[in-house]
Design a protein around this motif. Structure first.
Motif, PDB file in Angstrom:
ATOM      1  N   ASP A   1       0.782  -1.341  -0.106  1.00  0.00           N
ATOM      2  CA  ASP A   1       0.083   0.202   0.212  1.00  0.00           C
ATOM      3  C   ASP A   1       1.058   1.113  -0.044  1.00  0.00           C
ATOM      4  OD1 ASP A   1      -2.461  -1.615   0.099  1.00  0.00           O
ATOM      5  OD2 ASP A   1      -2.039  -1.674   2.594  1.00  0.00           O
TER       6      ASP A   1
ATOM      7  N   GLN B   1       2.344   1.937  -3.393  1.00  0.00           N
ATOM      8  CA  GLN B   1       1.631   2.863  -4.379  1.00  0.00           C
ATOM      9  C   GLN B   1       1.407   4.322  -3.922  1.00  0.00           C
ATOM     10  OE1 GLN B   1       0.396   1.380  -6.977  1.00  0.00           O
ATOM     11  NE2 GLN B   1       1.210  -0.584  -6.388  1.00  0.00           N
TER      12      GLN B   1
ATOM     13  N   LYS C   1       4.469   5.939  -5.406  1.00  0.00           N
ATOM     14  CA  LYS C   1       4.522   6.120  -6.673  1.00  0.00           C
ATOM     15  C   LYS C   1       3.404   7.129  -7.117  1.00  0.00           C
ATOM     16  CE  LYS C   1       4.438   2.604  -9.904  1.00  0.00           C
ATOM     17  NZ  LYS C   1       4.002   1.833 -10.731  1.00  0.00           N
TER      18      LYS C   1
ATOM     19  N   VAL D   1       5.448  -4.475  -7.090  1.00  0.00           N
ATOM     20  CA  VAL D   1       5.610  -3.571  -8.035  1.00  0.00           C
ATOM     21  C   VAL D   1       6.876  -3.959  -8.970  1.00  0.00           C
ATOM     22  CG1 VAL D   1       4.691  -1.566  -6.862  1.00  0.00           C
ATOM     23  CG2 VAL D   1       7.114  -1.959  -6.771  1.00  0.00           C
TER      24      VAL D   1
END
Length: 341
Positions: free
Chosen positions: A80, A83, A86, A103
């Motif tokens: 989590d 993300q 990112k 990822v």
């Protein structure tokens, strides 16, 4: 009248300085940093890394870049938080390979059992040309900037609640907790056990209730997680090294000035050294192996016993890597093994 004039000048000067300081504070860039453990530099490697990084960045940039840490997985699990990095919701994270695989699955090429002869060799490999090659590939495939590769606490060791482990036959029937990585599952299967992928937050309870018989982790993690309370046997197998992967949002990285980039970069490198040192200190101190041995039966695999496990596990993991990741995985795996040798 003159006194009033002087006071007015002083007041305006003070007001100007307050506005200037407030403006500088508002203009400061902030790095929100995720990691999974306590924010205590003396408790665990990521705590040491986060603390040293914050101190060096804020001092080195004269406050133009601030660091706010979010320890103990406050922002969620690793996948989590990744993300969020990112997407730019947060700026940076120190991630386990288990989370990072969400990822960048190719991180699994590092999971060759018994690859490293000693802990210092791991630093040479991840700080050297291979580490740079891996970082570049990660950035190319994920868009994440890599600040470096930290030490999660040293080599992985085995614990269980049933009996001592000396051979693959001793692993038969044991349910061993792993991260959700296919390579980690393959290692346990090839070594004779039954892998059980369980999230980190549930491991203690799983061991306590018998959902899992054992697990594998470095000594500092076993110690600060208090697994000695729910595990009776510790086998010093040293069968795996899994680095932390330290990432930063690329857009944020590119927004830094050249001087700020230099400071952030050397701060991360220094923090990684601090984390490695803390891992070794915990491992060797009363808080590490000595503490665990008070309540756990400890045995070290002999060279011959290690070789038996190695012959069983290495071909299986290599085969999985080539099948799962194809030519790219095989090329990166060969680069990794060459760097180790």
């Amino acid at each position: 009248m003159r006194a009033v004039k002087v006071l007015s000048v002083i007041f305006m000067a003070v007001l100007f300085s307050i506005v200037t300081v407030a403006g500088s504070a508002l203009a400061a860039k902030t790095i929100k940093l995720h990691h999974l453990n306590k924010d205590d530099p003396f408790d665990n490697p990521t705590g040491a890394m986060a603390t040293v990084f914050k101190s060096l960045v804020e001092a080195g940039t004269n406050g133009s870049v601030l660091v706010k840490t979010f320890p103990s997985g406050q922002l969620g699990k690793d996948k989590d938080a990744l993300q969020q990095v990112k997407a730019g919701v947060i700026e940076s994270g120190i991630h386990s390979v288990g989370g990072f695989a969400s990822v960048y699955p190719l991180i699994g090429i590092l999971d060759i059992p018994f690859a490293f002869p000693n802990i210092s060799k791991t630093y040479e490999v991840f700080d050297g040309p291979f580490g740079k090659k891996l970082a570049a590939d990660i950035e190319k495939r994920t868009g994440l900037h890599v600040l470096g590769f930290g030490d999660s606490g040293g080599f992985f060791q085995l614990t269980n609640s049933k009996h001592p482990i000396h051979s693959p036959a001793d692993m038969a029937g044991l349910k061993i907790r792993t991260m959700g990585l296919d390579t980690h599952k393959a290692i346990i299967t090839a070594m004779g056990g039954q892998p059980a992928a369980i999230s980190w937050s549930e491991v203690y309870t799983a061991l306590q209730t018998g959902v899992a018989d054992g697990q594998m982790n470095p000594i500092p993690i076993i110690a600060f997680a208090k697994f000695q309370e729910v595990q009776k046997y510790l086998t010093l197998s040293g069968h795996l090294f899994a680095p932390y992967v330290w990432t930063m949002n690329s857009k944020f990285w590119n927004s830094l000035t050249d001087n700020e980039k230099e400071v952030v970069s050397y701060a991360a490198k220094s923090a990684i050294v601090a984390g490695r040192g803390m891992g070794r200190v915990i491992e060797a101190s009363d808080r590490g192996l000595k503490e665990l041995s008070k309540t756990m039966e400890v045995n070290t695999l002999t060279a011959a016993e290690k070789e038996t496990f190695k012959k069983a596990a290495v071909p299986a993991v290599k085969k999985l890597i080539v099948e799962k990741f194809g030519a790219d995985g095989e090329e990166l795996l060969n680069a990794f093994l060459k760097a180790v040798q």
